[in-house]
Design a protein around this motif. Structure first.
Motif, mmCIF file in Angstrom:
data_model
loop_
_atom_site.group_PDB
_atom_site.id
_atom_site.type_symbol
_atom_site.label_atom_id
_atom_site.label_comp_id
_atom_site.label_asym_id
_atom_site.label_seq_id
_atom_site.Cartn_x
_atom_site.Cartn_y
_atom_site.Cartn_z
ATOM 1 N N HIS A 53 109.544 -68.489 24.724
ATOM 2 C CA HIS A 53 108.502 -68.447 23.696
ATOM 3 C C HIS A 53 108.892 -67.513 22.568
ATOM 4 C CE1 HIS A 53 105.082 -70.850 25.100
ATOM 5 N NE2 HIS A 53 105.502 -70.575 26.325
ATOM 6 N N ILE A 54 109.403 -66.349 22.940
ATOM 7 C CA ILE A 54 109.820 -65.384 21.916
ATOM 8 C C ILE A 54 110.966 -65.957 21.100
ATOM 9 C CG2 ILE A 54 110.792 -63.088 21.555
ATOM 10 C CD1 ILE A 54 109.296 -62.226 24.142
ATOM 11 N N GLY A 55 111.957 -66.552 21.783
ATOM 12 C CA GLY A 55 113.092 -67.151 21.072
ATOM 13 C C GLY A 55 112.674 -68.293 20.165
ATOM 14 N N ALA A 56 111.746 -69.124 20.637
ATOM 15 C CA ALA A 56 111.266 -70.242 19.817
ATOM 16 C C ALA A 56 110.547 -69.726 18.583
ATOM 17 C CB ALA A 56 110.336 -71.128 20.636
ATOM 18 N N SER A 57 109.782 -68.654 18.745
ATOM 19 C CA SER A 57 109.057 -68.097 17.591
ATOM 20 C C SER A 57 110.028 -67.603 16.532
ATOM 21 C CB SER A 57 108.130 -66.963 18.033
ATOM 22 O OG SER A 57 108.859 -65.791 18.351
ATOM 23 N N LEU A 68 115.409 -76.262 19.113
ATOM 24 C CA LEU A 68 114.230 -75.738 19.805
ATOM 25 C C LEU A 68 113.671 -76.768 20.787
ATOM 26 C CD1 LEU A 68 112.330 -73.861 16.947
ATOM 27 C CD2 LEU A 68 113.561 -72.857 18.860
ATOM 28 N N ALA A 69 113.719 -78.049 20.411
ATOM 29 C CA ALA A 69 113.247 -79.106 21.309
ATOM 30 C C ALA A 69 114.111 -79.181 22.565
ATOM 31 C CB ALA A 69 113.260 -80.450 20.580
ATOM 32 N N ILE A 70 115.395 -78.900 22.435
ATOM 33 C CA ILE A 70 116.298 -78.895 23.585
ATOM 34 C C ILE A 70 116.099 -77.630 24.420
ATOM 35 C CG2 ILE A 70 118.741 -78.754 24.259
ATOM 36 C CD1 ILE A 70 119.338 -80.577 21.842
ATOM 37 N N ALA A 115 104.078 -60.156 17.777
ATOM 38 C CA ALA A 115 104.653 -58.913 17.260
ATOM 39 C C ALA A 115 106.119 -59.105 16.869
ATOM 40 C CB ALA A 115 104.518 -57.807 18.304
ATOM 41 N N VAL A 116 106.885 -59.779 17.733
ATOM 42 C CA VAL A 116 108.305 -60.028 17.423
ATOM 43 C C VAL A 116 108.422 -60.937 16.200
ATOM 44 C CG1 VAL A 116 110.411 -61.136 18.267
ATOM 45 C CG2 VAL A 116 109.099 -59.639 19.779
ATOM 46 N N SER A 117 107.553 -61.952 16.111
ATOM 47 C CA SER A 117 107.591 -62.881 14.975
ATOM 48 C C SER A 117 107.340 -62.156 13.659
ATOM 49 C CB SER A 117 106.539 -63.980 15.159
ATOM 50 O OG SER A 117 106.803 -64.741 16.301
ATOM 51 N N LEU A 156 121.022 -70.280 24.850
ATOM 52 C CA LEU A 156 121.383 -68.960 25.363
ATOM 53 C C LEU A 156 120.364 -67.868 25.043
ATOM 54 C CD1 LEU A 156 125.167 -69.148 24.463
ATOM 55 C CD2 LEU A 156 124.241 -68.986 26.770
ATOM 56 N N GLU A 157 119.686 -67.983 23.922
ATOM 57 C CA GLU A 157 118.839 -66.882 23.440
ATOM 58 C C GLU A 157 117.766 -66.452 24.448
ATOM 59 O OE1 GLU A 157 117.694 -64.131 20.222
ATOM 60 O OE2 GLU A 157 119.506 -65.107 20.952
ATOM 61 N N PRO A 158 117.075 -67.367 25.142
ATOM 62 C CA PRO A 158 116.101 -66.895 26.133
ATOM 63 C C PRO A 158 116.731 -66.506 27.471
ATOM 64 C CG PRO A 158 115.995 -69.277 25.978
ATOM 65 C CD PRO A 158 116.986 -68.824 24.941
ATOM 66 N N ILE A 159 117.873 -67.090 27.802
ATOM 67 C CA ILE A 159 118.453 -66.905 29.136
ATOM 68 C C ILE A 159 119.158 -65.556 29.262
ATOM 69 C CG2 ILE A 159 120.385 -67.714 30.560
ATOM 70 C CD1 ILE A 159 119.458 -70.513 30.097
ATOM 71 N N VAL A 160 119.852 -65.125 28.225
ATOM 72 C CA VAL A 160 120.647 -63.894 28.343
ATOM 73 C C VAL A 160 119.755 -62.675 28.618
ATOM 74 C CG1 VAL A 160 122.360 -62.423 27.239
ATOM 75 C CG2 VAL A 160 122.467 -64.891 26.900
ATOM 76 N N PRO A 161 118.687 -62.413 27.829
ATOM 77 C CA PRO A 161 117.845 -61.257 28.176
ATOM 78 C C PRO A 161 117.113 -61.419 29.500
ATOM 79 C CG PRO A 161 116.858 -62.503 26.366
ATOM 80 C CD PRO A 161 118.237 -63.050 26.582
#
Length: 400
Positions: A138-142, A261-263, A19-21, A318-323
């Motif tokens: 997963h959401i951030g990677a998408s 994304l690999a990191i 849905a987010v993608s 940072l993108e997955p960690i902050v939320p």
């Protein structure tokens, strides 16, 4: 990373990621091709073109808080599905209108369903705390993959099928995501008697006085200010300073996205399983600082590419960690409202980034680099001091 989720969590993560993608695809696919297309519409003017592009973000910024609050009060799924339906209607309208005024309305309707907060809250409600950061990863990677796909294929798809096709494609994918959310993702079970905090406008004050919320809001705002300012200035610099045509830019963007994304994947696992949130967070801010610094030091194409790669690494750390951190520090009964404030700050940061990028194009890159270096040093100091607080350290002890 999916193997560590339960079957129910897996369905939730995949559904919300899809849905987010879809929402991000609608945004990113249109960005490279929307302005030239809007110029061909009836009654088009430069001011109305800018309004049609920007009003989506305006609606998103100012409606995140109401939609987040409503999801706390009436449930996540009804609010999310309503918001996705408005996005679907706006996308269909954007595909068939031929007048710039109607396009402005269509873009506003697209942005009206500001349900990012409710989606993140739903994901947090239906996943265990010990795997939640991986869910957000997963959401951030998408989002990163959608961005990479868009910069490569948006001009190709628009050239072959036309810009209206992109609107219709987004509408169709939105319909599929609504079906999936409706049929396969449960509504979190929250009964009135189980609530510790009832939905109320007084909760706004709770969030506005929460130091943890303020710190994490600041972080997401600065991060997205960097994102937009860099991608306002950098494409212009590549074209007019280094004579690299826009059609070639994906050759730089795509490797940067894929590497970062690999990191992101192992760093997310380390942060969550080993309790290394502080180290990963500080490293993400440090990479952003180094990106701006390297561009200033080299003052050539190598410096510009170093900034691009460093920023993307920092961004995806940072993108997955902050939320995820926000959901750890926010009470579940006001999670939607809390994430509403969080996402509003994110969009306001994007607005600030656009201003900084525009000033840098008009008056010189010192605006961008001065803003980036000073704010990232300040951010490093604030982050370090925040993680040193006993309350924060107690919350971040690994579970499971």
């Amino acid at each position: 990373m999916l193997k560590e989720f339960t079957p129910e969590e897996r369905k939730v993560v995949l559904g919300i990621t899809f849905a987010v993608s879809v929402r991000m695809l609608g945004l990113f696919l249109l960005l490279p091709v929307l302005s030239p297309y809007l110029r061909t519409l009836e009654n088009s003017t430069p001011m109305l073109i800018g309004l049609a592009v920007g009003i989506y973000g305006f609606a998103q910024a100012f409606l995140q808080i109401p939609f987040g609050y409503l999801s706390d009060k009436y449930g996540r799924k009804p609010i999310i599905i309503f918001g996705m339906l408005t996005y679907l209607v706006g996308s269909l309208m954007g595909g068939w209108v031929k007048d710039i005024y109607l396009m402005v309305v269509a873009r506003f309707i697209q942005g009206f369903g500001a349900v990012s907060s409710a989606m993140i809250a739903l994901s947090a409600d239906l996943t265990r705390e010990e795997v939640r950061t991986r869910a957000f990863a997963h959401i951030g990677a998408s989002i990163g993959l959608v961005f990479a796909f868009s910069i490569v294929f948006a001009p190709v798809l628009a050239g072959k099928f036309g810009v209206p096709f992109l609107f219709y494609l987004t509408a169709f994918l939105t319909f599929l995501s609504i079906l999936y959310l409706w049929l396969f993702i449960p509504e979190p079970k929250v009964h009135a008697k189980d609530r510790e905090i009832n939905p109320s406008l007084k909760n706004f004050l709770l969030i506005l006085k929460d130091k943890n919320q303020l710190m994490l809001n600041f972080s997401i705002g600065v991060l997205h200010a960097y994102l937009v300012s860099i991608f306002t200035f950098l494409p212009y610099e590549l074209v007019y300073t280094y004579q690299i045509p826009k059609i070639e830019h994906w050759k730089f963007y795509l490797p940067a996205v894929v590497l970062s994304l690999a990191i992101m994947v192992p760093s997310t696992i380390v942060a969550e399983k080993k309790g290394k949130f502080k180290e990963v967070f500080l490293l993400g801010v440090l990479f952003s600082f180094l990106g701006f610094l390297f561009h200033v030091l080299f003052k050539n194409l190598l410096g510009a590419l170093a900034m691009l790669f460093m920023f993307f690494i920092g961004f995806h750390l940072l993108e997955p960690i902050v939320p995820s951190l926000l959901t750890k520090f926010t009470h579940r009964d006001i999670r939607g409202l809390s994430l509403g404030f969080f996402n509003t700050t994110q969009f306001l940061g994007s607005f600030l980034g656009g201003l900084v990028g525009g000033l840098s194009i008009k008056f010189g890159p010192s605006y961008l680099f001065g803003f980036g270096i000073v704010s990232s040093l300040l951010w490093l100091a604030i982050t370090y001091l925040w993680f040193e607080r006993e309350e924060v350290q107690a919350k971040l002890v690994p579970k499971g």
